[in-house]
Write an enzyme that holds these catalytic residues in place. Structure first.
Site, PDB file in Angstrom:
ATOM      1  N   TRP A   1       0.695  -1.355   0.030  1.00  0.00           N
ATOM      2  CA  TRP A   1      -0.055   0.017   0.047  1.00  0.00           C
ATOM      3  C   TRP A   1       0.852   1.308   0.065  1.00  0.00           C
ATOM      4  CZ3 TRP A   1      -0.649  -4.420   3.178  1.00  0.00           C
ATOM      5  CH2 TRP A   1       0.259  -4.340   4.360  1.00  0.00           C
ATOM      6  N   ARG A   2       2.073   1.201  -0.089  1.00  0.00           N
ATOM      7  CA  ARG A   2       2.981   2.212   0.036  1.00  0.00           C
ATOM      8  C   ARG A   2       3.430   2.506  -1.596  1.00  0.00           C
ATOM      9  NH1 ARG A   2       7.031   1.666   5.167  1.00  0.00           N
ATOM     10  NH2 ARG A   2       5.222   1.924   6.810  1.00  0.00           N
TER      11      ARG A   2
ATOM     12  N   GLU B   1      -5.558   0.514   5.745  1.00  0.00           N
ATOM     13  CA  GLU B   1      -5.500   1.089   7.102  1.00  0.00           C
ATOM     14  C   GLU B   1      -6.625   0.141   8.049  1.00  0.00           C
ATOM     15  OE1 GLU B   1      -3.977   3.445   8.563  1.00  0.00           O
ATOM     16  OE2 GLU B   1      -2.636   3.918   6.906  1.00  0.00           O
TER      17      GLU B   1
ATOM     18  N   GLN C   1      -5.293  -3.531  14.577  1.00  0.00           N
ATOM     19  CA  GLN C   1      -5.078  -4.561  15.291  1.00  0.00           C
ATOM     20  C   GLN C   1      -4.571  -5.712  14.685  1.00  0.00           C
ATOM     21  OE1 GLN C   1      -5.962  -4.351  19.141  1.00  0.00           O
ATOM     22  NE2 GLN C   1      -4.955  -2.475  18.178  1.00  0.00           N
TER      23      GLN C   1
ATOM     24  N   LEU D   1      -9.933 -12.689   8.839  1.00  0.00           N
ATOM     25  CA  LEU D   1      -9.201 -11.473   9.348  1.00  0.00           C
ATOM     26  C   LEU D   1      -9.644 -11.220  10.702  1.00  0.00           C
ATOM     27  CD1 LEU D   1      -8.592  -8.610   6.906  1.00  0.00           C
ATOM     28  CD2 LEU D   1      -6.996  -9.913   8.354  1.00  0.00           C
TER      29      LEU D   1
ATOM     30  N   CYS E   1      17.745  -1.782  20.255  1.00  0.00           N
ATOM     31  CA  CYS E   1      18.149  -0.449  20.376  1.00  0.00           C
ATOM     32  C   CYS E   1      19.389   0.255  19.767  1.00  0.00           C
ATOM     33  CB  CYS E   1      18.374  -0.034  21.956  1.00  0.00           C
ATOM     34  SG  CYS E   1      16.806  -0.195  22.867  1.00  0.00           S
TER      35      CYS E   1
ATOM     36  N   SER F   1     -11.081 -12.751  21.906  1.00  0.00           N
ATOM     37  CA  SER F   1     -10.213 -11.667  22.557  1.00  0.00           C
ATOM     38  C   SER F   1     -10.627 -11.639  24.405  1.00  0.00           C
ATOM     39  CB  SER F   1     -10.275 -10.278  22.047  1.00  0.00           C
ATOM     40  OG  SER F   1     -11.736  -9.776  21.709  1.00  0.00           O
TER      41      SER F   1
END
Length: 375
Positions: free
Chosen positions: A38-39, A51, A56, A94, A211, A315
């Site tokens: 999607w870029r 999007e 989630q 999904l 890091c 969930s």
DNA sequence: GATACGTGGCC
DNA sequence: TGGCCAAGTAT
């Protein structure tokens, strides 16, 4: 100059150099940013779909769904004109199925209220069902390069560490929005937002953050205070209930099975399933199944052998489905607690959207049918 | 503001 | 195995 709440709950001043943060992040993104499907587009429709799917849901899960979706529904109009069942079938597996129902409804709303063109104002975009501020900011920055901030899980974690926030993100949402907005590069908002999410997804990980590879290592307050492992702060989660559900695979004399479509709203809304219900205290599984089918479908059955048990975690609760073969006896099947009931052959089950837990039942049914052929 | 809402991967 | 977490939104 950003304002950050300190451990005593007061607001103290923090002055990380915003221009240098932007430059460091954009430089890292040019080198290490992900190449995602999607870029490669500026089509607001395609970006919108990505999007919503990414809410989630992790990138690797989304990619195959994204391609299938755009092939089936290449634009707003084709989506708006599809049936909800087609839409749910493409979304099958999904999760969070309200996303699919909302996409469908929103496409119809864009046709009727925006002349088929995806809106470009924040208010209008957030007025579409299923789009909150983060998704709106993501779409507007990615499709139109608008300077709209975002605040998803990645950004919350990155900012909580960058500023060493001593409170859980959900307690300081307003502050986090300010931080995201202040940092956002007004010259390259599209790239900046993508970079922020990539940083969270590939470097500033929840566990084992990388890091040494981070472009913000020298600015990160959590790193300087040796608190990366403790930030973002988390709140203990509540225990979740476990329900035992009796489920019926009801056969009629034509070798068909009975399935029902769940109410359009709520859990697994609009999906099909094998009928059944919760086992009550001191009730046997067969008694539960017989009672539930009488109450919800209005027919008499004989409960037979157990086909399979399916453990599944949602969930907010867990279930064990105890599935029995059943034989139809009498009565006219009615949708007393669902939208619709239907007799179908096992081969036709593939045409209907089912939740994951029911897919396991179908797999067991097919396996048993294959096994029977050998006897 | 807390809760409902799916599924898969990781340890 | 069980708990945690992932590009959140709606109510």
């Amino acid at each position: 100059m950003a304002t950050v709440q300190d451990s005593a709950g007061r607001y103290s001043s923090s002055s990380l150099p915003v221009p240098q943060l932007r430059q460091a992040l954009l430089g890292w993104y040019a080198e290490c940013g992900r190449d995602l499907p999607w870029r490669q587009t500026q089509d607001p429709y395609a970006i919108w779909i990505s999007e919503i799917m990414l809410q989630q849901t992790q990138v690797q899960t989304v990619i195959p769904y994204y391609h299938r979706w755009l092939e089936a529904f290449p634009n707003i109009s084709t989506l708006a004109q599809a049936s909800q069942q087609q839409v749910l079938k493409l979304w099958q597996g999904l999760g969070y199925y309200a996303r699919a129902r909302n996409l469908h409804t929103a496409a119809q709303k864009i046709l009727s209220e925006h002349d088929g063109q995806f809106p470009q104002g924040l208010e209008a975009v957030m007025d579409l069902p299923g789009i909150g501020r983060t998704t709106a900011g993501g779409i507007l920055s990615a499709a139109f390069n608008q300077p709209q901030p975002i605040l998803d899980g990645n950004v919350k974690r990155v900012l909580a560490r960058l500023y060493a926030l001593k409170q859980p993100p959900q307690k300081v949402v307003k502050l986090l929005w300010q931080l995201s907005s202040n940092l956002l590069d007004p010259v390259a908002p599209c790239e900046f937002n993508q970079a922020l999410m990539d940083l969270g997804a590939t470097i500033c990980l929840p566990k084992n953050p990388q890091c040494p590879a981070c472009p913000w290592l020298n600015y990160c307050q959590a790193h300087q205070q040796n608190l990366v492992k403790n930030i973002p702060m988390t709140t203990p989660s509540q225990p979740i209930p476990h329900k035992i559900i009796g489920v019926a695979v009801i056969w009629n004399s034509q070798n068909q099975v009975l399935i029902d479509r769940r109410p359009a709203d709520g859990l697994l809304g609009g999906l099909w399933e094998f009928p059944g219900g919760k086992v009550e205290p001191n009730e046997t599984i067969p008694a539960c199944i017989q009672r539930e089918i009488q109450e919800e479908i209005g027919i008499e059955i004989v409960v037979g052998d157990e086909l399979i048990r399916v453990d599944h975690a949602y969930s907010h609760f867990k279930v064990t489905l105890v599935v029995h073969h059943c034989q139809y006896l009498s009565g006219d099947p009615q949708p007393l607690a669902c939208e619709e009931v239907r007799w179908v052959t096992v081969a036709e089950l593939n045409d209907y959207p089912f939740p994951k837990a029911n897919e396991k039942i179908i797999t067991a049914l097919l396996a048993q049918a294959r096994g029977d052929e050998h006897h």
